[in-house]
Design a protein around this motif. Structure first.
Motif, PDB file in Angstrom:
ATOM      1  N   PRO A   1      18.860  35.622  72.123  1.00 21.88           N
ATOM      2  CA  PRO A   1      17.423  35.659  71.852  1.00 21.88           C
ATOM      3  C   PRO A   1      16.657  36.521  72.852  1.00 21.88           C
ATOM      4  N   VAL A   2      17.127  36.589  74.090  1.00 21.06           N
ATOM      5  CA  VAL A   2      16.484  37.428  75.098  1.00 21.06           C
ATOM      6  C   VAL A   2      16.623  38.895  74.713  1.00 21.06           C
ATOM      7  N   VAL A   3      17.818  39.288  74.324  1.00 21.67           N
ATOM      8  CA  VAL A   3      18.072  40.676  73.911  1.00 21.67           C
ATOM      9  C   VAL A   3      17.228  41.026  72.684  1.00 21.67           C
ATOM     10  N   ALA A   4      17.186  40.142  71.714  1.00 22.88           N
ATOM     11  CA  ALA A   4      16.398  40.390  70.506  1.00 22.88           C
ATOM     12  C   ALA A   4      14.923  40.585  70.851  1.00 22.88           C
ATOM     13  N   GLU A   5      14.407  39.754  71.736  1.00 18.55           N
ATOM     14  CA  GLU A   5      13.014  39.876  72.181  1.00 18.55           C
ATOM     15  C   GLU A   5      12.775  41.216  72.854  1.00 18.55           C
ATOM     16  N   LEU A   6      13.646  41.567  73.783  1.00 15.68           N
ATOM     17  CA  LEU A   6      13.489  42.817  74.528  1.00 15.68           C
ATOM     18  C   LEU A   6      13.510  44.035  73.614  1.00 15.68           C
ATOM     19  N   LEU A   7      14.443  44.052  72.673  1.00 19.51           N
ATOM     20  CA  LEU A   7      14.565  45.225  71.809  1.00 19.51           C
ATOM     21  C   LEU A   7      13.402  45.365  70.833  1.00 19.51           C
ATOM     22  N   ASN A   8      12.636  44.314  70.675  1.00 20.54           N
ATOM     23  CA  ASN A   8      11.455  44.398  69.819  1.00 20.54           C
ATOM     24  C   ASN A   8      10.222  44.879  70.565  1.00 20.54           C
ATOM     25  N   GLU A   9      10.338  45.084  71.870  1.00 18.08           N
ATOM     26  CA  GLU A   9       9.229  45.613  72.653  1.00 18.08           C
ATOM     27  C   GLU A   9       9.141  47.123  72.462  1.00 18.08           C
ATOM     28  N   PRO A  10       7.918  47.657  72.368  1.00 23.42           N
ATOM     29  CA  PRO A  10       7.756  49.106  72.144  1.00 23.42           C
ATOM     30  C   PRO A  10       8.491  49.978  73.162  1.00 23.42           C
ATOM     31  N   LYS A  11       8.499  49.587  74.432  1.00 21.49           N
ATOM     32  CA  LYS A  11       9.140  50.430  75.454  1.00 21.49           C
ATOM     33  C   LYS A  11      10.662  50.512  75.280  1.00 21.49           C
ATOM     34  N   MET A  12      11.242  49.573  74.534  1.00 23.61           N
ATOM     35  CA  MET A  12      12.691  49.553  74.328  1.00 23.61           C
ATOM     36  C   MET A  12      13.096  50.112  72.969  1.00 23.61           C
ATOM     37  N   LYS A  13      12.146  50.647  72.232  1.00 21.58           N
ATOM     38  CA  LYS A  13      12.425  51.117  70.872  1.00 21.58           C
ATOM     39  C   LYS A  13      13.547  52.153  70.786  1.00 21.58           C
ATOM     40  N   ALA A  14      13.659  52.981  71.793  1.00 20.88           N
ATOM     41  CA  ALA A  14      14.661  54.054  71.755  1.00 20.88           C
ATOM     42  C   ALA A  14      16.078  53.568  72.057  1.00 20.88           C
ATOM     43  N   VAL A  15      16.207  52.361  72.610  1.00 21.43           N
ATOM     44  CA  VAL A  15      17.523  51.849  73.013  1.00 21.43           C
ATOM     45  C   VAL A  15      18.362  51.503  71.788  1.00 21.43           C
ATOM     46  N   LYS A  16      19.574  52.012  71.776  1.00 22.64           N
ATOM     47  CA  LYS A  16      20.553  51.640  70.736  1.00 22.64           C
ATOM     48  C   LYS A  16      21.492  50.627  71.370  1.00 22.64           C
ATOM     49  N   LEU A  17      21.555  49.454  70.771  1.00 22.90           N
ATOM     50  CA  LEU A  17      22.446  48.407  71.256  1.00 22.90           C
ATOM     51  C   LEU A  17      23.627  48.283  70.312  1.00 22.90           C
ATOM     52  N   PHE A  18      24.817  48.473  70.844  1.00 22.85           N
ATOM     53  CA  PHE A  18      26.041  48.275  70.080  1.00 22.85           C
ATOM     54  C   PHE A  18      26.646  46.944  70.529  1.00 22.85           C
ATOM     55  N   VAL A  19      26.870  46.054  69.585  1.00 19.76           N
ATOM     56  CA  VAL A  19      27.452  44.746  69.887  1.00 19.76           C
ATOM     57  C   VAL A  19      28.946  44.816  69.576  1.00 19.76           C
ATOM     58  N   ALA A  20      29.746  44.711  70.636  1.00 23.42           N
ATOM     59  CA  ALA A  20      31.198  44.789  70.507  1.00 23.42           C
ATOM     60  C   ALA A  20      31.792  43.394  70.618  1.00 23.42           C
ATOM     61  N   ASN A  21      32.727  43.088  69.756  1.00 21.73           N
ATOM     62  CA  ASN A  21      33.412  41.798  69.781  1.00 21.73           C
ATOM     63  C   ASN A  21      34.397  41.805  70.944  1.00 21.73           C
ATOM     64  N   PHE A  22      34.136  40.951  71.920  1.00 17.94           N
ATOM     65  CA  PHE A  22      34.981  40.895  73.104  1.00 17.94           C
ATOM     66  C   PHE A  22      36.439  40.601  72.769  1.00 17.94           C
ATOM     67  N   ASP A  23      36.659  39.804  71.753  1.00 19.02           N
ATOM     68  CA  ASP A  23      38.021  39.386  71.418  1.00 19.02           C
ATOM     69  C   ASP A  23      38.826  40.441  70.655  1.00 19.02           C
ATOM     70  N   THR A  24      38.167  41.362  69.974  1.00 18.03           N
ATOM     71  CA  THR A  24      38.903  42.313  69.140  1.00 18.03           C
ATOM     72  C   THR A  24      38.808  43.770  69.589  1.00 18.03           C
TER      73      THR A  24
END
Length: 127
Positions: free
Chosen positions: A59-82
């Motif tokens: 939820p912290v990450v989701a909140e941050l990425l919805n802020e205008p200053k973070m709009k340019a950030v691309k977040l890739f979510v990688a499965n740690f197990d695979t």
């Protein structure tokens, strides 16, 4: 409701909140390589469904990425197990790790952070 169903429901909520944020993408090697090579702000998050720290980060990450200053950030979510090859190439040994890129190079990383200010500081290094 069984514990399994509760966990599935909680995971679905996390995925939906991440999907609603600015530019959150499931890890895909070619897309990740293109984004890093383009030099823009990129973060790869090593997430595990079973990890309580990862659940606290979501939820912290989701909140941050919805802020205008973070709009340019691309977040890739990688499965740690695979994503074994990615873990090896980035030398990641633990889930709940963020690896941050700027200008095509790794600029910082963080493991186990759950506090908003700490995660924000890590993501800001990509900008």
């Amino acid at each position: 409701m069984s514990l399994f169903r509760q966990l599935v429901a909680a995971f679905a909520a996390v995925v939906m909140s991440l999907a609603a944020s600015a530019d959150t993408l499931p890890f895909e090697p070619a897309a990740f390589d293109r984004a890093v090579a383009a030099g823009g702000p990129v973060v790869v998050q090593f997430h595990a469904d079973w990890c309580p720290t990862c659940k606290a980060q979501a939820p912290v990450v989701a909140e941050l990425l919805n802020e205008p200053k973070m709009k340019a950030v691309k977040l890739f979510v990688a499965n740690f197990d695979t994503e074994r090859e990615l873990k090896r190439s980035l030398k990641v040994n633990q889930q709940s790790t963020f690896v941050v890129f700027k200008g095509g190079k790794e600029v910082t990383r963080s493991t186990g952070q759950t506090q908003r200010a700490a995660i924000e500081a890590v993501f800001a290094k990509a900008l």
